[in-house]
Design a protein around this motif. Structure first.
Motif, mmCIF file in Angstrom:
data_model
loop_
_atom_site.group_PDB
_atom_site.id
_atom_site.type_symbol
_atom_site.label_atom_id
_atom_site.label_comp_id
_atom_site.label_asym_id
_atom_site.label_seq_id
_atom_site.Cartn_x
_atom_site.Cartn_y
_atom_site.Cartn_z
ATOM 1 N N VAL A 235 0.833 -1.201 0.000
ATOM 2 C CA VAL A 235 0.000 0.000 0.000
ATOM 3 C C VAL A 235 0.869 1.252 0.000
ATOM 4 C CG1 VAL A 235 -1.800 -1.189 1.330
ATOM 5 C CG2 VAL A 235 -0.165 0.277 2.525
ATOM 6 N N VAL A 236 0.244 2.355 -0.413
ATOM 7 C CA VAL A 236 0.809 3.687 -0.182
ATOM 8 C C VAL A 236 0.027 4.271 0.986
ATOM 9 C CG1 VAL A 236 1.171 5.997 -1.097
ATOM 10 C CG2 VAL A 236 1.412 4.007 -2.612
ATOM 11 N N ALA A 237 0.703 4.512 2.100
ATOM 12 C CA ALA A 237 0.044 4.986 3.324
ATOM 13 C C ALA A 237 -0.019 6.511 3.341
ATOM 14 C CB ALA A 237 0.789 4.483 4.553
ATOM 15 N N LEU A 238 -1.196 7.031 3.711
ATOM 16 C CA LEU A 238 -1.422 8.479 3.842
ATOM 17 C C LEU A 238 -1.758 8.770 5.297
ATOM 18 C CD1 LEU A 238 -3.783 8.987 0.741
ATOM 19 C CD2 LEU A 238 -1.275 8.922 0.778
ATOM 20 N N LEU A 239 -0.917 9.578 5.959
ATOM 21 C CA LEU A 239 -1.069 9.761 7.403
ATOM 22 C C LEU A 239 -1.159 11.222 7.823
ATOM 23 C CD1 LEU A 239 1.457 7.034 8.631
ATOM 24 C CD2 LEU A 239 -0.977 6.795 8.207
ATOM 25 N N ASP A 240 -1.684 12.061 6.954
ATOM 26 C CA ASP A 240 -1.883 13.462 7.322
ATOM 27 C C ASP A 240 -3.230 13.927 6.790
ATOM 28 O OD1 ASP A 240 -1.491 15.081 4.634
ATOM 29 O OD2 ASP A 240 0.058 13.539 4.673
ATOM 30 N N SER A 241 -3.712 15.048 7.300
ATOM 31 C CA SER A 241 -5.049 15.526 6.953
ATOM 32 C C SER A 241 -5.148 16.028 5.519
ATOM 33 C CB SER A 241 -5.467 16.651 7.912
ATOM 34 O OG SER A 241 -4.627 17.781 7.725
ATOM 35 N N ASN A 242 -4.019 16.388 4.920
ATOM 36 C CA ASN A 242 -4.038 16.963 3.576
ATOM 37 C C ASN A 242 -4.166 15.891 2.493
ATOM 38 O OD1 ASN A 242 -4.083 19.581 2.496
ATOM 39 N ND2 ASN A 242 -2.054 19.290 1.604
ATOM 40 N N SER A 243 -3.447 14.787 2.653
ATOM 41 C CA SER A 243 -3.460 13.721 1.644
ATOM 42 C C SER A 243 -4.638 12.774 1.815
ATOM 43 C CB SER A 243 -2.149 12.931 1.700
ATOM 44 O OG SER A 243 -1.986 12.310 2.971
ATOM 45 N N PHE A 244 -5.112 12.617 3.031
ATOM 46 C CA PHE A 244 -6.132 11.617 3.351
ATOM 47 C C PHE A 244 -7.405 11.728 2.501
ATOM 48 C CE2 PHE A 244 -9.386 9.511 5.867
ATOM 49 C CZ PHE A 244 -8.729 8.415 6.414
ATOM 50 N N PRO A 245 -7.937 12.926 2.223
ATOM 51 C CA PRO A 245 -9.223 13.022 1.522
ATOM 52 C C PRO A 245 -9.254 12.460 0.102
ATOM 53 C CG PRO A 245 -8.812 15.043 2.732
ATOM 54 C CD PRO A 245 -7.542 14.250 2.773
ATOM 55 N N ILE A 246 -8.096 12.146 -0.497
ATOM 56 C CA ILE A 246 -8.132 11.520 -1.823
ATOM 57 C C ILE A 246 -8.906 10.204 -1.758
ATOM 58 C CG2 ILE A 246 -6.000 10.179 -1.578
ATOM 59 C CD1 ILE A 246 -7.210 12.039 -4.749
ATOM 60 N N LEU A 247 -8.953 9.597 -0.592
ATOM 61 C CA LEU A 247 -9.661 8.324 -0.405
ATOM 62 C C LEU A 247 -11.165 8.475 -0.578
ATOM 63 C CD1 LEU A 247 -7.527 7.306 2.652
ATOM 64 C CD2 LEU A 247 -7.712 5.903 0.595
ATOM 65 N N PHE A 248 -11.676 9.699 -0.520
ATOM 66 C CA PHE A 248 -13.110 9.949 -0.672
ATOM 67 C C PHE A 248 -13.496 10.274 -2.117
ATOM 68 C CE2 PHE A 248 -12.348 12.206 3.630
ATOM 69 C CZ PHE A 248 -12.252 10.999 4.286
ATOM 70 N N ASP A 249 -12.516 10.578 -2.945
ATOM 71 C CA ASP A 249 -12.785 11.070 -4.299
ATOM 72 C C ASP A 249 -12.959 9.896 -5.264
ATOM 73 O OD1 ASP A 249 -12.929 12.298 -6.754
ATOM 74 O OD2 ASP A 249 -11.154 13.564 -6.469
#
Length: 485
Positions: free
Chosen positions: A77-91
């Protein structure tokens, strides 16, 4: 509020430097196993991510996520652990959500009557729109019923705990999502539902047995546990309970082209996984964080709640909206301990995500993983992010709600038939507020004791002070375990 970061996020973003995603997956087969041992045993969940953030000097990196061989065909996986990158998971225009609810593996569809239920469907699939529209229509039409029904259930809970709380919570979880009437499950419900959930999710946790060697515990990460353990006759009882109590809803499903049994299996999932499983985590978290706070917070909550309820003549939607501290407390619990900490997606195309200080290219087909507790405790957004701040979302603090992601979207957004946001998002918040209100209508303050369980924590209310009665007497009562995760 971290005003500097918030102001920067609202201004025109500067172009960040493109950086190669750091991290690696180790040797084939052995790399995923090593990461799994770090994750479950040698480091633990939080430390697993912290050490890698420090090592790579980045909140975006490559790693393996459990369970790995032999259950997962690909644990990378590519892990996203900050508030800025995380929302791509909703798009969902850029990422796909097919069969990725539980991450790098999917339980057998035998747990769901042979169907891929709505939670495992991508919004591009026709059945997703039909099923989620059904859920949203039902929730909208039933919204007015939930306050009196849920208050009645909580009254039973507060009167009978600690001995009866598990049965009552199951009644709440199953019937409030289906039909405001008692099911036939009664005391069997919790055990059946817990077994059904545990067998599905076992590869994502540990047994939690003291002194059990790690290599023995790790066996549950090497194969899917079989459905037949719960099948005779447990799951059938869950199915029948929903089938018998949701006649009108199942009729509606057939009218829009959903097979009756498919709709019923979806409702079992919503009731058992979303409602029972979610509330089994969220309600103890509410008790834990509020109980661990200062007694002064308890007094403030009690004063706000009782004053508003008296002025409004009862617990109503209008009354709940006039309780800013109560609302903030619920949001703060959802921020600091989201009931579903993980999010997964697959990149539909080559995409660029940005952390606070760099941009990273994720290739089409790569699995993206977000660990929500790090994103919603991002120090670039929240002051004192690890601290429970009861009034964090009061007044100007409401601007920070867009960084609360517990529902698989921003708190400021709403679920639709074409996104993956939790259909019961508003209802979960409503019920959480009602629980806090009902508690502080009865009690002035309480204390808690927190222990550990394989999945989460056990929470005990060790003592509480009841609200003054008409004769101004105060009763202090000891009690046992209230509920558990």
């Amino acid at each position: 509020m971290n005003s500097t970061a918030l102001n920067q996020s609202m201004s025109s973003p500067e172009k960040l430097p493109l950086r190669a995603i750091p991290g690696d997956y180790g040797f084939s087969f052995f790399g995923p196993i090593k990461d799994r041992y770090d994750y479950f045993y040698s480091q633990g969940e939080d430390e697993f991510f912290r050490t890698r953030i420090t090592k790579y000097k980045s909140t975006v990196f490559r790693t393996n996520m459990p369970p790995g061989p032999f259950i997962s065909s690909n644990s990378k996986v590519v892990a996203l652990l900050d508030s800025n990158s995380f929302p791509i998971l909703f798009d969902t225009s850029k990422v796909e959500k097919t069969d990725i609810l539980d991450g790098t593996f999917m339980p057998s569809t035998s747990f769901f009557g042979g169907y891929r239920v709505c939670a495992f469907l991508d919004p591009s699939e026709p059945n997703h729109h039909l099923l989620k529209s059904l859920f949203l229509t039902f929730l909208a039409s039933s919204h007015q019923k939930f306050i009196p029904y849920f208050r009645t259930s909580l009254s039973e809970l507060f009167e009978r705990f600690p001995t009866e709380n598990r049965r009552i919570l199951t009644s709440i979880a199953i019937t409030w999502r289906v039909n405001p009437s008692e099911t036939k499950l009664k005391s069997e419900g919790p055990g059946i539902t817990n077994t059904w959930l545990a067998l599905q999710l076992a590869p994502l946790g540990t047994l939690g047995i003291k002194y059990l060697p790690d290599f023995i515990d790790d066996i549950i990460h090497t194969f899917r546990l079989p459905f037949f353990v719960v099948k005779p006759p447990g799951y059938k009882k869950l199915y029948n309970a929903v089938y018998d109590s949701a006649t009108l809803l199942l009729d509606e499903a057939e009218k829009v082209g959903i097979k009756r049994d498919e709709a019923c299996h979806n409702l079992v999932f919503v009731a058992g996984f979303n409602a029972f499983g979610g509330m089994k985590v969220l309600f103890p978290a509410l008790i834990k964080w509020i109980g661990s706070a200062r007694e002064s917070l308890h007094r403030q909550l009690a004063e706000e709640i009782r004053t508003v309820v008296k002025e409004e003549g009862g617990v109503t939607f209008s009354a709940l909206e006039k309780m800013p501290l109560t609302k903030s407390v619920v949001y703060e619990v959802l921020r600091i301990e989201p009931p579903v900490p993980y999010q997964y997606a697959t990149a539909k195309e080559d995409i660029v995500v940005e952390s606070h200080d760099a941009a990273f290219e994720i290739k089409k087909g790569e699995t993206i993983f977000g660990f929500q507790p790090f994103a919603t405790k991002d120090p670039e957004v929240f002051n004192n992010p690890e601290e429970f701040v009861a009034d964090r979302f009061v007044g100007e603090g409401e601007k920070l709600l867009k960084y609360v992601y517990w529902s698989n979207a921003r708190e400021t957004e709403s679920p639709t038939a074409d996104n993956k946001q939790c259909p019961g998002k508003d209802l979960v918040v409503l019920c959480s507020r009602i629980m806090v209100v009902e508690f502080f209508l009865r009690y002035d303050t309480f204390t808690v004791e927190i222990g550990k369980l394989p999945l989460g924590a056990s929470v005990k209310i060790t003592s509480f002070t009841m609200a003054r009665n008409k004769s101004d007497d105060v009763i202090v009562t000891d009690c046992g375990q209230v509920t558990e995760r």
